[in-house]
Design a protein around this motif. Sequence first.
Motif, PDB file in Angstrom:
ATOM      1  N   SER A   1       0.831  -1.208   0.000  1.00  0.00           N
ATOM      2  CA  SER A   1       0.000   0.000   0.000  1.00  0.00           C
ATOM      3  C   SER A   1       0.862   1.254   0.000  1.00  0.00           C
ATOM      4  CB  SER A   1      -0.930  -0.008   1.219  1.00  0.00           C
ATOM      5  OG  SER A   1      -1.819  -1.109   1.176  1.00  0.00           O
ATOM      6  N   GLY A   2       1.973   1.216   0.736  1.00  0.00           N
ATOM      7  CA  GLY A   2       2.892   2.358   0.730  1.00  0.00           C
ATOM      8  C   GLY A   2       3.463   2.619  -0.652  1.00  0.00           C
ATOM      9  N   LEU A   3       3.814   1.537  -1.366  1.00  0.00           N
ATOM     10  CA  LEU A   3       4.326   1.669  -2.737  1.00  0.00           C
ATOM     11  C   LEU A   3       3.270   2.275  -3.652  1.00  0.00           C
ATOM     12  CD1 LEU A   3       6.549   1.058  -4.834  1.00  0.00           C
ATOM     13  CD2 LEU A   3       5.518  -1.197  -5.127  1.00  0.00           C
ATOM     14  N   VAL A   4       2.020   1.816  -3.509  1.00  0.00           N
ATOM     15  CA  VAL A   4       0.930   2.345  -4.327  1.00  0.00           C
ATOM     16  C   VAL A   4       0.720   3.827  -4.053  1.00  0.00           C
ATOM     17  CG1 VAL A   4      -1.575   2.251  -4.665  1.00  0.00           C
ATOM     18  CG2 VAL A   4      -0.258   0.135  -4.607  1.00  0.00           C
ATOM     19  N   ILE A   5       0.705   4.204  -2.781  1.00  0.00           N
ATOM     20  CA  ILE A   5       0.501   5.618  -2.418  1.00  0.00           C
ATOM     21  C   ILE A   5       1.638   6.480  -2.961  1.00  0.00           C
ATOM     22  CG2 ILE A   5       0.394   7.236  -0.477  1.00  0.00           C
ATOM     23  CD1 ILE A   5      -0.996   4.982   1.113  1.00  0.00           C
ATOM     24  N   LEU A   6       2.869   5.998  -2.812  1.00  0.00           N
ATOM     25  CA  LEU A   6       4.025   6.749  -3.316  1.00  0.00           C
ATOM     26  C   LEU A   6       3.927   6.949  -4.821  1.00  0.00           C
ATOM     27  CD1 LEU A   6       6.780   7.969  -2.491  1.00  0.00           C
ATOM     28  CD2 LEU A   6       7.808   5.753  -3.034  1.00  0.00           C
ATOM     29  N   PHE A   7       3.545   5.893  -5.533  1.00  0.00           N
ATOM     30  CA  PHE A   7       3.386   6.006  -6.988  1.00  0.00           C
ATOM     31  C   PHE A   7       2.308   7.019  -7.335  1.00  0.00           C
ATOM     32  CE2 PHE A   7       0.968   4.977 -10.760  1.00  0.00           C
ATOM     33  CZ  PHE A   7       1.947   4.869 -11.729  1.00  0.00           C
ATOM     34  N   ILE A   8       1.173   6.943  -6.657  1.00  0.00           N
ATOM     35  CA  ILE A   8       0.036   7.812  -6.984  1.00  0.00           C
ATOM     36  C   ILE A   8       0.392   9.278  -6.798  1.00  0.00           C
ATOM     37  CG2 ILE A   8      -2.246   8.518  -6.153  1.00  0.00           C
ATOM     38  CD1 ILE A   8      -2.843   5.515  -5.742  1.00  0.00           C
ATOM     39  N   VAL A   9       1.045   9.599  -5.701  1.00  0.00           N
ATOM     40  CA  VAL A   9       1.432  10.991  -5.446  1.00  0.00           C
ATOM     41  C   VAL A   9       2.443  11.460  -6.490  1.00  0.00           C
ATOM     42  CG1 VAL A   9       2.565  12.546  -3.825  1.00  0.00           C
ATOM     43  CG2 VAL A   9       0.916  10.858  -2.986  1.00  0.00           C
ATOM     44  N   GLY A  10       3.460  10.635  -6.756  1.00  0.00           N
ATOM     45  CA  GLY A  10       4.472  11.011  -7.744  1.00  0.00           C
ATOM     46  C   GLY A  10       3.904  11.114  -9.148  1.00  0.00           C
ATOM     47  N   TYR A  11       3.030  10.188  -9.495  1.00  0.00           N
ATOM     48  CA  TYR A  11       2.392  10.187 -10.813  1.00  0.00           C
ATOM     49  C   TYR A  11       1.556  11.445 -11.015  1.00  0.00           C
ATOM     50  CZ  TYR A  11      -0.607   8.424 -14.622  1.00  0.00           C
ATOM     51  OH  TYR A  11      -1.288   8.255 -15.800  1.00  0.00           O
ATOM     52  N   SER A  12       0.813  11.836  -9.987  1.00  0.00           N
ATOM     53  CA  SER A  12      -0.053  13.017 -10.090  1.00  0.00           C
ATOM     54  C   SER A  12       0.755  14.297 -10.221  1.00  0.00           C
ATOM     55  CB  SER A  12      -0.969  13.097  -8.858  1.00  0.00           C
ATOM     56  OG  SER A  12      -1.769  11.942  -8.754  1.00  0.00           O
ATOM     57  N   ILE A  13       1.825  14.401  -9.449  1.00  0.00           N
ATOM     58  CA  ILE A  13       2.686  15.587  -9.554  1.00  0.00           C
ATOM     59  C   ILE A  13       3.413  15.596 -10.893  1.00  0.00           C
ATOM     60  CG2 ILE A  13       4.706  16.733  -8.570  1.00  0.00           C
ATOM     61  CD1 ILE A  13       3.818  15.686  -5.828  1.00  0.00           C
ATOM     62  N   GLY A  14       3.907  14.433 -11.301  1.00  0.00           N
ATOM     63  CA  GLY A  14       4.623  14.346 -12.577  1.00  0.00           C
ATOM     64  C   GLY A  14       3.763  14.729 -13.759  1.00  0.00           C
ATOM     65  N   PHE A  15       2.457  14.476 -13.663  1.00  0.00           N
ATOM     66  CA  PHE A  15       1.564  14.802 -14.772  1.00  0.00           C
ATOM     67  C   PHE A  15       1.503  16.300 -15.037  1.00  0.00           C
ATOM     68  CE2 PHE A  15      -1.615  13.189 -17.655  1.00  0.00           C
ATOM     69  CZ  PHE A  15      -1.373  11.835 -17.663  1.00  0.00           C
ATOM     70  N   LEU A  16       1.855  17.095 -14.042  1.00  0.00           N
ATOM     71  CA  LEU A  16       1.847  18.550 -14.235  1.00  0.00           C
ATOM     72  C   LEU A  16       2.841  18.974 -15.315  1.00  0.00           C
ATOM     73  CD1 LEU A  16       1.618  19.730 -10.510  1.00  0.00           C
ATOM     74  CD2 LEU A  16      -0.176  19.872 -12.249  1.00  0.00           C
ATOM     75  N   GLN A  17       3.863  18.160 -15.549  1.00  0.00           N
ATOM     76  CA  GLN A  17       4.838  18.478 -16.590  1.00  0.00           C
ATOM     77  C   GLN A  17       4.238  18.402 -17.987  1.00  0.00           C
ATOM     78  OE1 GLN A  17       8.950  16.714 -15.750  1.00  0.00           O
ATOM     79  NE2 GLN A  17       7.582  15.345 -14.613  1.00  0.00           N
ATOM     80  N   LEU A  18       3.091  17.734 -18.112  1.00  0.00           N
ATOM     81  CA  LEU A  18       2.496  17.495 -19.418  1.00  0.00           C
ATOM     82  C   LEU A  18       1.276  18.370 -19.682  1.00  0.00           C
ATOM     83  CD1 LEU A  18       2.480  13.590 -19.199  1.00  0.00           C
ATOM     84  CD2 LEU A  18       4.365  15.090 -19.860  1.00  0.00           C
ATOM     85  N   MET A  19       0.907  19.205 -18.715  1.00  0.00           N
ATOM     86  CA  MET A  19      -0.367  19.914 -18.818  1.00  0.00           C
ATOM     87  C   MET A  19      -0.413  20.899 -19.974  1.00  0.00           C
ATOM     88  SD  MET A  19      -2.144  18.535 -16.483  1.00  0.00           S
ATOM     89  CE  MET A  19      -3.568  19.610 -16.412  1.00  0.00           C
ATOM     90  N   HIS A  20       0.737  21.393 -20.419  1.00  0.00           N
ATOM     91  CA  HIS A  20       0.758  22.391 -21.491  1.00  0.00           C
ATOM     92  C   HIS A  20       0.772  21.760 -22.873  1.00  0.00           C
ATOM     93  CE1 HIS A  20       4.887  21.091 -21.028  1.00  0.00           C
ATOM     94  NE2 HIS A  20       5.131  21.531 -22.245  1.00  0.00           N
ATOM     95  N   LEU A  21       0.928  20.433 -22.936  1.00  0.00           N
ATOM     96  CA  LEU A  21       1.020  19.779 -24.239  1.00  0.00           C
ATOM     97  C   LEU A  21      -0.338  19.689 -24.893  1.00  0.00           C
ATOM     98  CD1 LEU A  21       3.502  16.886 -23.446  1.00  0.00           C
ATOM     99  CD2 LEU A  21       4.007  19.109 -24.437  1.00  0.00           C
ATOM    100  N   GLY A  22      -0.352  19.713 -26.207  1.00  0.00           N
ATOM    101  CA  GLY A  22      -1.600  19.654 -26.948  1.00  0.00           C
ATOM    102  C   GLY A  22      -2.317  18.333 -26.761  1.00  0.00           C
TER     103      GLY A  22
END
Length: 447
Positions: A25-46
């Motif tokens: 569960s800790g691994l899943v939570i860590l992935f989810i938080v990192g994945y959500s923050i990382g997605f911000l890098q893509l928000m400007h893409l078409g």
Amino acid sequence: MNKFLHFIFESEVPDIGERYRKLASGLVILFIVGYSIGFLQLMHLGPYLGPGLGDDVSFQPLLNSLSELHSQAPAMWYALLSLLSFTVLFRVVAMLGGYFLFEREEGQPYPIKWIVVFFLSNTLSALAIPLVLLALGTLFLLSGLSFDIGWHWVEHNVNVANQFVMTHVPTLVDAPAPVAVFSIAVISGFFHYWFHRLGHTQRFLWLLFHRPHHMTPALIQPTTMAVFTALPLFIFLILPYNLLFGACTKLFSSEPLYTEVIIFNCLILIPEIFGHQTALYQIGRRSRLIRWASFFSSNGVYHYMHHSSEPEHCGQNGTVNLVNIGGGPLFIWDIIFGTYCPLSTKTPRAGLSGQPELHLNPLRLTLAGVAQIGSELLRNPSWREKWRILVSSSAYSPPVSTDFAVKHEGRKHTQPTPTVISYRYSFNAGAAPSANVNAELITEQQS
């Protein structure tokens, strides 16, 4: 050496007991938080562009857009920041719900073995990208050119595509930003639809590029195999992908629409997260807001139907996955080309057709497509067969073929009348229940 290779390719992740649930569960939570923050890098893409398939993939374009908006329109800056925050928070909560509500919806916790296997497969696919770039750089170096051409292949291709588009593609209509973004989504969605559809119907694209995304038997985000990191094809699609989608953008806008695209992406990413969450299917199906938002974005809970392993859920000619392909708002291209499918009242089981038993070896699953194509080319002597191996439809199988991902290849489930088929997850027998979960086929008499 042969024994070692046989061991790493044939062995499987062992059963993992529930005593490791907190760690999982800790691994899943860590992935989810990192994945959500990382997605911000893509928000400007078409629309429909992913990592390596657009311009700068970093936080900087997003920060630049926010900074410019703050100085020019503070109220709009506050609204956009609020929308961004809500989108990220909503996605985090939804992904956590997809994992922690799994037991309530499916009868037992999400299998730890699946978390380990598919998370490692995702990791191996991502780590393979620099290896492919290293190999490209070495080839260029050996041919007398610069190593940097291969190592920075992504950046070079993006720059070439952007320069070509800016120089040679005209702006037919410099439309107002909202109209431009919607038009770009519709036009580029046509090409996205057919590229995705070919990923299912053309065997080379299916085996090497898209099948890993459909392997997981029950979906949460950490175990959904990413499409863009699939081996080894995405590296070689960067130039045509950027040319095509960059041209679609330039037709309706002479300048980048970063702020407008960020808003658009925020809105479509809110329902999008329901597309890969087995435990949230019924929640999304029953929510009118989620259904409408999913239909508008051609994604969301409707996309989960695309992951069904059961042909009875709108299967096309007895196959699966050829429904709700997406591309463009309002499922416009699915409706036009006959692949739109309404939501099922029953939660479809995800995975490959019929949910065949997989080799739960991360390396084997990651390399299964490459190994199958390579094996077929070596073991089928006919040049005609070699050609068909590369260009035929995904329904074709050459005379000699091995599926390195699936056990008991070719086994099919039958549905005798007057029974109906449903799937149930069951644990292996034992005093302490393990997380080794298999799809067990059960027939129930019709009432």
